[in-house]
Design a protein around this motif. Structure first.
Motif, PDB file in Angstrom:
ATOM      1  N   LEU A  91       6.673 -15.675   7.970  1.00  0.00           N
ATOM      2  CA  LEU A  91       5.532 -14.759   7.925  1.00  0.00           C
ATOM      3  C   LEU A  91       5.962 -13.385   7.427  1.00  0.00           C
ATOM      4  O   LEU A  91       5.304 -12.772   6.593  1.00  0.00           O
ATOM      5  CB  LEU A  91       4.885 -14.661   9.317  1.00  0.00           C
ATOM      6  N   ASP A  92       7.128 -12.904   7.927  1.00  0.00           N
ATOM      7  CA  ASP A  92       7.637 -11.602   7.494  1.00  0.00           C
ATOM      8  C   ASP A  92       7.927 -11.568   6.002  1.00  0.00           C
ATOM      9  O   ASP A  92       7.671 -10.567   5.326  1.00  0.00           O
ATOM     10  CB  ASP A  92       8.928 -11.257   8.257  1.00  0.00           C
ATOM     11  N   TYR A  93       8.464 -12.677   5.507  1.00  0.00           N
ATOM     12  CA  TYR A  93       8.807 -12.757   4.085  1.00  0.00           C
ATOM     13  C   TYR A  93       7.557 -12.624   3.219  1.00  0.00           C
ATOM     14  O   TYR A  93       7.543 -11.902   2.230  1.00  0.00           O
ATOM     15  CB  TYR A  93       9.505 -14.095   3.835  1.00  0.00           C
ATOM     16  N   TYR A  94       6.501 -13.302   3.641  1.00  0.00           N
ATOM     17  CA  TYR A  94       5.244 -13.233   2.894  1.00  0.00           C
ATOM     18  C   TYR A  94       4.599 -11.853   3.025  1.00  0.00           C
ATOM     19  O   TYR A  94       4.067 -11.297   2.068  1.00  0.00           O
ATOM     20  CB  TYR A  94       4.272 -14.326   3.386  1.00  0.00           C
ATOM     21  N   LEU A  95       4.651 -11.288   4.257  1.00  0.00           N
ATOM     22  CA  LEU A  95       4.044  -9.971   4.482  1.00  0.00           C
ATOM     23  C   LEU A  95       4.777  -8.885   3.692  1.00  0.00           C
ATOM     24  O   LEU A  95       4.153  -7.933   3.206  1.00  0.00           O
ATOM     25  CB  LEU A  95       4.036  -9.634   5.973  1.00  0.00           C
ATOM     26  N   ALA A  96       6.090  -9.044   3.552  1.00  0.00           N
ATOM     27  CA  ALA A  96       6.871  -8.060   2.794  1.00  0.00           C
ATOM     28  C   ALA A  96       6.399  -8.029   1.338  1.00  0.00           C
ATOM     29  O   ALA A  96       6.239  -6.953   0.744  1.00  0.00           O
ATOM     30  CB  ALA A  96       8.354  -8.397   2.866  1.00  0.00           C
ATOM     31  N   PHE A  97       6.157  -9.211   0.788  1.00  0.00           N
ATOM     32  CA  PHE A  97       5.651  -9.296  -0.593  1.00  0.00           C
ATOM     33  C   PHE A  97       4.259  -8.655  -0.686  1.00  0.00           C
ATOM     34  O   PHE A  97       3.978  -7.882  -1.594  1.00  0.00           O
ATOM     35  CB  PHE A  97       5.602 -10.768  -1.029  1.00  0.00           C
ATOM     36  N   LEU A  98       3.420  -8.992   0.297  1.00  0.00           N
ATOM     37  CA  LEU A  98       2.061  -8.454   0.317  1.00  0.00           C
ATOM     38  C   LEU A  98       2.097  -6.927   0.393  1.00  0.00           C
ATOM     39  O   LEU A  98       1.348  -6.237  -0.304  1.00  0.00           O
ATOM     40  CB  LEU A  98       1.313  -9.046   1.522  1.00  0.00           C
ATOM     41  N   GLY A  99       3.000  -6.385   1.231  1.00  0.00           N
ATOM     42  CA  GLY A  99       3.156  -4.936   1.366  1.00  0.00           C
ATOM     43  C   GLY A  99       3.508  -4.300   0.024  1.00  0.00           C
ATOM     44  O   GLY A  99       2.947  -3.253  -0.354  1.00  0.00           O
ATOM     45  N   LYS A 100       4.419  -4.938  -0.698  1.00  0.00           N
ATOM     46  CA  LYS A 100       4.823  -4.398  -2.004  1.00  0.00           C
ATOM     47  C   LYS A 100       3.675  -4.445  -3.005  1.00  0.00           C
ATOM     48  O   LYS A 100       3.525  -3.546  -3.832  1.00  0.00           O
ATOM     49  CB  LYS A 100       6.014  -5.191  -2.547  1.00  0.00           C
ATOM     50  N   GLN A 101       2.872  -5.482  -2.915  1.00  0.00           N
ATOM     51  CA  GLN A 101       1.725  -5.576  -3.830  1.00  0.00           C
ATOM     52  C   GLN A 101       0.693  -4.496  -3.512  1.00  0.00           C
ATOM     53  O   GLN A 101       0.063  -3.948  -4.410  1.00  0.00           O
ATOM     54  CB  GLN A 101       1.079  -6.976  -3.737  1.00  0.00           C
ATOM     55  N   ILE A 102       0.543  -4.198  -2.217  1.00  0.00           N
ATOM     56  CA  ILE A 102      -0.396  -3.121  -1.840  1.00  0.00           C
ATOM     57  C   ILE A 102       0.117  -1.776  -2.383  1.00  0.00           C
ATOM     58  O   ILE A 102      -0.647  -0.975  -2.907  1.00  0.00           O
ATOM     59  CB  ILE A 102      -0.609  -3.088  -0.306  1.00  0.00           C
ATOM     60  N   GLU A 103       1.439  -1.586  -2.315  1.00  0.00           N
ATOM     61  CA  GLU A 103       2.032  -0.372  -2.916  1.00  0.00           C
ATOM     62  C   GLU A 103       1.762  -0.318  -4.421  1.00  0.00           C
ATOM     63  O   GLU A 103       1.459   0.736  -4.973  1.00  0.00           O
ATOM     64  CB  GLU A 103       3.550  -0.328  -2.674  1.00  0.00           C
ATOM     65  N   ALA A 104       1.888  -1.485  -5.059  1.00  0.00           N
ATOM     66  CA  ALA A 104       1.639  -1.548  -6.509  1.00  0.00           C
ATOM     67  C   ALA A 104       0.178  -1.209  -6.814  1.00  0.00           C
ATOM     68  O   ALA A 104      -0.124  -0.518  -7.790  1.00  0.00           O
ATOM     69  CB  ALA A 104       1.989  -2.930  -7.041  1.00  0.00           C
ATOM     70  N   LEU A 105      -0.721  -1.688  -5.945  1.00  0.00           N
ATOM     71  CA  LEU A 105      -2.147  -1.389  -6.119  1.00  0.00           C
ATOM     72  C   LEU A 105      -2.385   0.114  -5.943  1.00  0.00           C
ATOM     73  O   LEU A 105      -3.126   0.737  -6.705  1.00  0.00           O
ATOM     74  CB  LEU A 105      -2.974  -2.186  -5.099  1.00  0.00           C
ATOM     75  N   GLU A 106      -1.703   0.717  -4.941  1.00  0.00           N
ATOM     76  CA  GLU A 106      -1.819   2.164  -4.708  1.00  0.00           C
ATOM     77  C   GLU A 106      -1.357   2.935  -5.936  1.00  0.00           C
ATOM     78  O   GLU A 106      -2.004   3.883  -6.373  1.00  0.00           O
ATOM     79  CB  GLU A 106      -0.974   2.576  -3.496  1.00  0.00           C
ATOM     80  N   GLN A 107      -0.240   2.501  -6.492  1.00  0.00           N
ATOM     81  CA  GLN A 107       0.281   3.187  -7.687  1.00  0.00           C
ATOM     82  C   GLN A 107      -0.691   3.051  -8.854  1.00  0.00           C
ATOM     83  O   GLN A 107      -0.953   4.009  -9.569  1.00  0.00           O
ATOM     84  CB  GLN A 107       1.640   2.596  -8.075  1.00  0.00           C
ATOM     85  N   SER A 108      -1.245   1.849  -9.005  1.00  0.00           N
ATOM     86  CA  SER A 108      -2.096   1.632 -10.179  1.00  0.00           C
ATOM     87  C   SER A 108      -3.422   2.379 -10.054  1.00  0.00           C
ATOM     88  O   SER A 108      -4.054   2.701 -11.052  1.00  0.00           O
ATOM     89  CB  SER A 108      -2.304   0.143 -10.439  1.00  0.00           C
ATOM     90  N   CYS A 109      -3.878   2.646  -8.812  1.00  0.00           N
ATOM     91  CA  CYS A 109      -5.106   3.449  -8.686  1.00  0.00           C
ATOM     92  C   CYS A 109      -4.789   4.883  -8.260  1.00  0.00           C
ATOM     93  O   CYS A 109      -5.694   5.661  -7.928  1.00  0.00           O
ATOM     94  CB  CYS A 109      -6.134   2.780  -7.767  1.00  0.00           C
ATOM     95  N   SER A 110      -3.486   5.222  -8.231  1.00  0.00           N
ATOM     96  CA  SER A 110      -3.029   6.596  -7.968  1.00  0.00           C
ATOM     97  C   SER A 110      -3.620   7.208  -6.709  1.00  0.00           C
ATOM     98  O   SER A 110      -4.007   8.382  -6.698  1.00  0.00           O
ATOM     99  CB  SER A 110      -3.345   7.519  -9.168  1.00  0.00           C
ATOM    100  N   SER A 111      -3.743   6.398  -5.663  1.00  0.00           N
ATOM    101  CA  SER A 111      -4.164   6.998  -4.390  1.00  0.00           C
ATOM    102  C   SER A 111      -3.636   6.173  -3.233  1.00  0.00           C
ATOM    103  O   SER A 111      -3.563   4.946  -3.316  1.00  0.00           O
ATOM    104  CB  SER A 111      -5.685   7.098  -4.316  1.00  0.00           C
TER     105      SER A 111
END
Lengths: 327, 327
Positions: free
Chosen positions: A62-82
């Protein structure tokens, strides 16, 4: 069902659609259901499970999958700059709840209300490893069929219809036919149409007779396939493609169209037999085109729900789940 | 047809059955049809065509194939420790007359007499490159189906029946259903049953749900598949194997048997619909067992021609052609 609902920011949620071969993450405005920002990844569950399997000593699943999900959320934050407030939860549906997903959830059973759906939902509390609430949505099973993801798509699709009742065709690699009565999903069937098309076209003796360099065209060859599927035994009709190629040089693009028509026509012969009163068709624009053409050949009327360009049916379905959790 | 028949030793002929994936050579006693000696090779036409393609500058296509055939005849001579008279001809049927064979022959057309068959036969005169007469036998086509090899098998099989008329099922990777009326093959259909079984079991999503470490067993699972094939849409019934595996842990050997029953049952649903008066079943012992069991489930009577252990139906069919050439 979730017992204790946390309090969080109600204006947005994150929609994660984690399928077998794709990963999509969207920031959704909860009032309108509109997509504010979206990113996608080729790391579908299948590929991701493999990478977890080879690293399984390093962290819990579960942690392994959540870690990936966390990084994708960061990527989404970067792409919408907020920065996205930590109170914004993420709702996850699709194959993420399967045996190769982040956590296997038992299927929920039929019937399923489309207005107040009771799905099995696993709540992951915010923690150091993942800073926001996550809700993993289960699939649905009947006594002899299963789905993961399409139940959420159905919720979203039906939410845009004044009358939800009818016979839904969700065209896909594994197409689904779903019966909705009194606002409840009461029965469904899965068809291996798309997967068989790819398999036969690329790996069987027919691979030499079909041209796969472009997509099938819903023209004469396609329509002939749809019609023949109503008369001919499929196992024989398939070989006739090879025979027609050898005898009459029918043309490999035409043979590909015919193969597509034959398989979609075989799937839809069940719809012809059951004569549903109201057919609702959905699928990506390419697939929907073939299915629409095939239904027309078979004389079956259908409607195609109007979903706006900034809406996604999975996100619309998750919105219903989000509203249930927050209310 | 052959115009000028050479004079040669009439007591024996060499029978070559060159299929897609196998090569068989037999010395046959022409009076009895019995096999005196036999050898086989894994160099089927497909593999052989590839090796010719990569060497095509070095020799002409027909010569390349004849050189291999010559070596195999030498191997047969060695294995039976006797030189074979040069007057003994070789009769070749199967995929050797296809576009990837030694020389492509046009298909002969229906109807085909089983007593005095008129097949297209290409005669290769003895020469320095190949020291004996060789006769390459064409296949048969209808307006929308083709075969190469099974026409010769049918000749052989029917030659052992007092009454040749009936509905023949030749079980194989690409099964054939053949109608024989007034001693003539009048119609036939090919089914991709065996190829689809292998493809679905090894390459589709069902590969995880079926155990292919041993052969299917014609038991309960197989029979359930045959029965379901008469009711269910094939594209849905296939997916139900995956669903049953996930939901009820049905067992992967049972799922494999069910898949086999489902596909053979789909093929045979055409036989159920056409209600032939007399069904004649043939196939290798393994396949014949499944087909016999499936026909029984479907309540269809059949006969199984008695072919002796030292007889081969292709050689028996070639014997009829041999007798035509020499008489």
């Amino acid at each position: 069902m979730v017992n204790s609902a946390p309090i969080f920011h109600k204006r947005h949620f994150l929609s994660c659609d984690w399928g077998t071969s794709s990963f999509r993450l969207r920031l959704i405005a909860s009032a309108s259901g509109k997509t504010i920002h979206a990113i996608s990844e080729t790391k579908g569950i299948k590929k991701f499970y493999k990478s977890w399997s080879s690293n399984r000593d390093s962290s819990k699943r579960l942690d392994y999958y959540l870690a990936f999900l966390g990084k994708q959320i960061e990527a989404l934050e970067q792409s919408c700059s907020s920065e996205l407030d930590r109170s914004i939860p993420v709702i996850i549906s699709g194959m993420a709840s399967s045996s190769i997903g982040m956590k296997e959830l038992p299927y929920s059973s039929l019937p399923l209300s489309l207005v107040h759906p009771e799905l099995n939902i696993h709540h992951v509390q915010p923690s150091e490893r993942f800073s926001r609430d996550a809700y993993l949505v289960s699939g649905i099973c009947s006594s002899n069929d299963v789905m993961r993801g399409e139940e959420t798509e159905l919720l979203g699709l039906a939410s845009r219809l004044a009358s939800k009742n009818g016979f839904y065709i969700l065209a896909g690699t594994h197409s689904k036919h779903l019966r909705v009565k009194d606002n409840h999903l009461t029965a469904f069937k899965t068809y291996m149409t798309g997967e068989l098309f790819d398999l036969i076209a690329s790996k069987s003796i027919l691979a030499n007779s079909v041209d796969m360099r472009s997509d099938p065209v819903p023209g004469h060859g396609f329509k002939a396939g749809v019609k023949d599927a109503q008369q001919e035994n499929l196992l024989h009709a398939l070989f006739s493609i090879r025979a027609q190629d050898l005898l009459h040089n029918t043309g490999k693009p035409r043979n590909r169209d015919y193969l597509s028509g034959l398989l979609i026509g075989t799937e839809l012969s069940e719809v012809v037999a059951s004569e549903p009163a109201r057919v609702i068709l959905w699928g990506n624009s390419r697939l929907q085109r073939y299915y629409a053409d095939a239904l027309e050949v078979l004389g079956i009327d259908f409607i195609h729900p109007a979903i706006k360009g900034d809406e996604d049916i999975t996100a619309l379905g998750q919105r219903i789940i989000f509203n249930q959790i927050t209310n």
